[in-house]
Scaffold this active site. Sequence first.
Site, PDB file in Angstrom:
ATOM      1  N   LYS A  65       0.877  -1.178   0.000  1.00 27.60           N
ATOM      2  CA  LYS A  65       0.000   0.000   0.000  1.00 27.60           C
ATOM      3  C   LYS A  65       0.912   1.225   0.000  1.00 27.60           C
ATOM      4  O   LYS A  65       1.435   1.631   1.029  1.00 27.60           O
ATOM      5  CB  LYS A  65      -0.885  -0.013   1.251  1.00 27.60           C
TER       6      LYS A  65
ATOM      7  N   GLU B 216       9.553   1.963  10.865  1.00 27.54           N
ATOM      8  CA  GLU B 216      10.644   2.906  10.611  1.00 27.54           C
ATOM      9  C   GLU B 216       9.997   4.277  10.613  1.00 27.54           C
ATOM     10  O   GLU B 216       9.251   4.613   9.702  1.00 27.54           O
ATOM     11  CB  GLU B 216      11.305   2.567   9.256  1.00 27.54           C
TER      12      GLU B 216
ATOM     13  N   CYS C 259      13.688  10.978   6.680  1.00 29.66           N
ATOM     14  CA  CYS C 259      13.529  10.575   8.083  1.00 29.66           C
ATOM     15  C   CYS C 259      14.817  10.802   8.877  1.00 29.66           C
ATOM     16  O   CYS C 259      14.767  11.136  10.051  1.00 29.66           O
ATOM     17  CB  CYS C 259      13.060   9.140   8.180  1.00 29.66           C
TER      18      CYS C 259
ATOM     19  N   GLU D  55       9.641  16.799  14.698  1.00 32.91           N
ATOM     20  CA  GLU D  55      10.063  16.553  13.315  1.00 32.91           C
ATOM     21  C   GLU D  55       9.301  17.500  12.374  1.00 32.91           C
ATOM     22  O   GLU D  55       8.079  17.440  12.276  1.00 32.91           O
ATOM     23  CB  GLU D  55       9.781  15.100  12.931  1.00 32.91           C
TER      24      GLU D  55
HETATM   25  P1  NDP Z   1       1.885   8.774   7.384  1.00 34.31           P
HETATM   26  O1  NDP Z   1       2.571   8.122   8.494  1.00 34.31           O
HETATM   27  O2  NDP Z   1       0.422   9.032   7.527  1.00 34.31           O
HETATM   28  O3  NDP Z   1       2.098   7.964   5.999  1.00 34.31           O
HETATM   29  C1  NDP Z   1       2.861   6.812   5.801  1.00 34.31           C
HETATM   30  C2  NDP Z   1       2.039   5.711   5.164  1.00 34.31           C
HETATM   31  O4  NDP Z   1       1.082   5.201   6.091  1.00 34.31           O
HETATM   32  C3  NDP Z   1       1.224   6.148   3.950  1.00 34.31           C
HETATM   33  O5  NDP Z   1       1.154   5.108   3.006  1.00 34.31           O
HETATM   34  C4  NDP Z   1      -0.127   6.408   4.566  1.00 34.31           C
HETATM   35  O6  NDP Z   1      -1.136   6.408   3.612  1.00 34.31           O
HETATM   36  C5  NDP Z   1      -0.224   5.251   5.519  1.00 34.31           C
HETATM   37  N1  NDP Z   1      -1.170   5.376   6.620  1.00 34.31           N
HETATM   38  C6  NDP Z   1      -1.638   6.501   7.217  1.00 34.31           C
HETATM   39  N2  NDP Z   1      -2.489   6.182   8.224  1.00 34.31           N
HETATM   40  C7  NDP Z   1      -2.564   4.833   8.264  1.00 34.31           C
HETATM   41  C8  NDP Z   1      -3.266   3.904   9.087  1.00 34.31           C
HETATM   42  N3  NDP Z   1      -4.057   4.296  10.088  1.00 34.31           N
HETATM   43  N4  NDP Z   1      -3.120   2.591   8.845  1.00 34.31           N
HETATM   44  C9  NDP Z   1      -2.312   2.165   7.865  1.00 34.31           C
HETATM   45  N5  NDP Z   1      -1.632   2.988   7.046  1.00 34.31           N
HETATM   46  C10 NDP Z   1      -1.729   4.312   7.251  1.00 34.31           C
HETATM   47  O7  NDP Z   1       2.640  10.083   7.067  1.00 34.31           O
HETATM   48  P2  NDP Z   1       2.020  11.532   6.786  1.00 34.31           P
HETATM   49  O8  NDP Z   1       1.844  11.687   5.350  1.00 34.31           O
HETATM   50  O9  NDP Z   1       0.821  11.797   7.664  1.00 34.31           O
HETATM   51  O10 NDP Z   1       3.184  12.435   7.323  1.00 34.31           O
HETATM   52  C11 NDP Z   1       3.159  12.912   8.655  1.00 34.31           C
HETATM   53  C12 NDP Z   1       4.540  13.059   9.185  1.00 34.31           C
HETATM   54  O11 NDP Z   1       5.120  11.758   9.340  1.00 34.31           O
HETATM   55  C13 NDP Z   1       5.507  13.776   8.266  1.00 34.31           C
HETATM   56  O12 NDP Z   1       5.350  15.151   8.326  1.00 34.31           O
HETATM   57  C14 NDP Z   1       6.792  13.289   8.821  1.00 34.31           C
HETATM   58  O13 NDP Z   1       7.080  13.999  10.002  1.00 34.31           O
HETATM   59  C15 NDP Z   1       6.516  11.845   9.151  1.00 34.31           C
HETATM   60  N6  NDP Z   1       6.930  10.920   8.069  1.00 34.31           N
HETATM   61  C16 NDP Z   1       8.058  10.196   8.246  1.00 34.31           C
HETATM   62  C17 NDP Z   1       8.509   9.369   7.245  1.00 34.31           C
HETATM   63  C18 NDP Z   1       9.743   8.563   7.387  1.00 34.31           C
HETATM   64  O14 NDP Z   1      10.455   8.346   6.420  1.00 34.31           O
HETATM   65  N7  NDP Z   1      10.037   8.024   8.553  1.00 34.31           N
HETATM   66  C19 NDP Z   1       7.815   9.264   5.967  1.00 34.31           C
HETATM   67  C20 NDP Z   1       6.593  10.037   5.891  1.00 34.31           C
HETATM   68  C21 NDP Z   1       6.190  10.828   6.916  1.00 34.31           C
HETATM   69  P3  NDP Z   1      -1.579   7.767   2.861  1.00 34.31           P
HETATM   70  O15 NDP Z   1      -0.363   8.599   2.670  1.00 34.31           O
HETATM   71  O16 NDP Z   1      -2.130   7.243   1.601  1.00 34.31           O
HETATM   72  O17 NDP Z   1      -2.595   8.406   3.746  1.00 34.31           O
END
Ligand code: NDP
Length: 488
Positions: free
Chosen positions: A181, A256, A290, A390
Amino acid sequence: MVAETKIGPKKLFIGGKWQDAASGKVFPTINPATEEVITEVAEADERDVDLAVRAARKAFEEGPWSAMSGADRGKLLRKIADAVVKYGDEIAYLETIDTGKPISETRHHDASRVADLFEYYAGWCDKIQGETIPVRGNFLNYTLREPLGVVGAISPWNFPLSLAAGKVAPALAAGNTVVLKPSEQTPLTALRIAEIAQEVGLPDGVFNVVTGPGSTTGRALVLHPGVDKISFTGGTKTGQQIMRDAAATLKPVTLELGGKSPNIVFADADLEAAARHAFWAIFYSKGEVCCAGSRLFVEDSVHDRLMDKLVERTKRLVPGDPLDPKTRLGPLSSESQLKKVSRYVELGIAEGGKLVAGGQRYRTGNGKGYFFHPTIFDEVDNRMKIAQEEIFGPVLATIRFKDLNEVIGKSNDTPYGLAAAVWTHDIKKAHLAAKMLKAGTVWINTYNALDVSSPFGGYKMSGFGRELGMHALEHYTQVKSVWVNLGE
Ligand code: NDP
């Protein structure tokens, strides 16, 4: 370079077939550099997720995948790696229009990292093995290292394909099947890799892609009782939600998550190199990384010299069209990221940080795109929110320090523990710092060095489990102990 072409609507990839969502719903994916819709993508709900999980289960239990030797699995993964090399320009193009990352990065880092991942794990396919154990008594005891079954991989929008491949490649190498996903914001390359998997002859159902929002599609995958494991990269709050949801079916998870990584420059460091790396540590991939070096600790006596170099460099970094090979800073990934970064800059000013570069949205000629000037705050206190939370954007918090103990204490004083770096010529100080820092990766006199063979992951609230290298394979396998009675 691939010419800009019209990209057609995208379907779900389930059991080797391309299909619309059961609901018929679609969602748009947006180019953050132009704010235009690139195309529409099918929005999976729990019915589609269920179909994908069933297809993956069937392929795991009954299909040719379950009977295939490790060596043959390896050949298929190697074919994926070769195809990624062949289609590298196209993959880079799709990643750039979906994320805003400069094409120089997506071509030379992301696309090649994906090929490296499949190549590396192809080599592991016939080397995942158990052991014989010299137990007491007249027994032969041996272990089998077996796949888990159906792996749910949930990947974010900042490095869409390379982070997805970091889950898919080891999961497949170990003999699992996968439902991926990708983030709703950046689904294009995950769908392209599904086409590649089909082209090279990966059996139906071994790899499936369901697109849609995390809160529905992603959640359905985590809650599904037919999924044996969740591998997730994303925000810390989402990671917590995933753990709670996975508890219902006791699925193992690897997470992660975010970071607020310290980059520590001691007075005896090569200041030229430290400034150059501090710059890329925060501005590479727009700081949407990250392990970004988002807290720069500088020893008092060299503070002004280092900051002069860093600020001068930063003022020359102008955001631009990410498809231009000369561009080094593209737009932020989405409007919500632009709002988040802008809010943190306002907060930093209100908290008393000294803004010495950037600080506002960058306007292109036509006013479009989520561009932001690279931004540096100086004279930050480690307790300020801009030093603790972050931001996930091109915003650096600079903090002064006087000695080793003080800087290690402050470096470790955040909820995160993903990465850290130390700049010094003093070998004792460097290794002492590496030992004292609570982080999953420590760099000495470099930043962002990564390799598919070296483990990556977090301490504390940056998550648990390790991606990459042989360590990742442990999270996609389970151990069975077999006892043979050799005579009482
Ligand atoms: P998310 O954690 O929401 O997104 C990561 C993935 O998880 C996406 O595929 C998202 O889907 C999916 N997801 C979201 N909610 C759920 C859930 N309840 N169950 C299963 N899957 C889920 O990141 P955000 O886009 O909200 O970003 C928020 C913050 O997270 C960023 O500003 C940053 O600080 C951090 N982040 C850190 C990352 C890293 O590399 N460690 C990567 C991305 C974000 P979808 O996007 O389709 O909603």
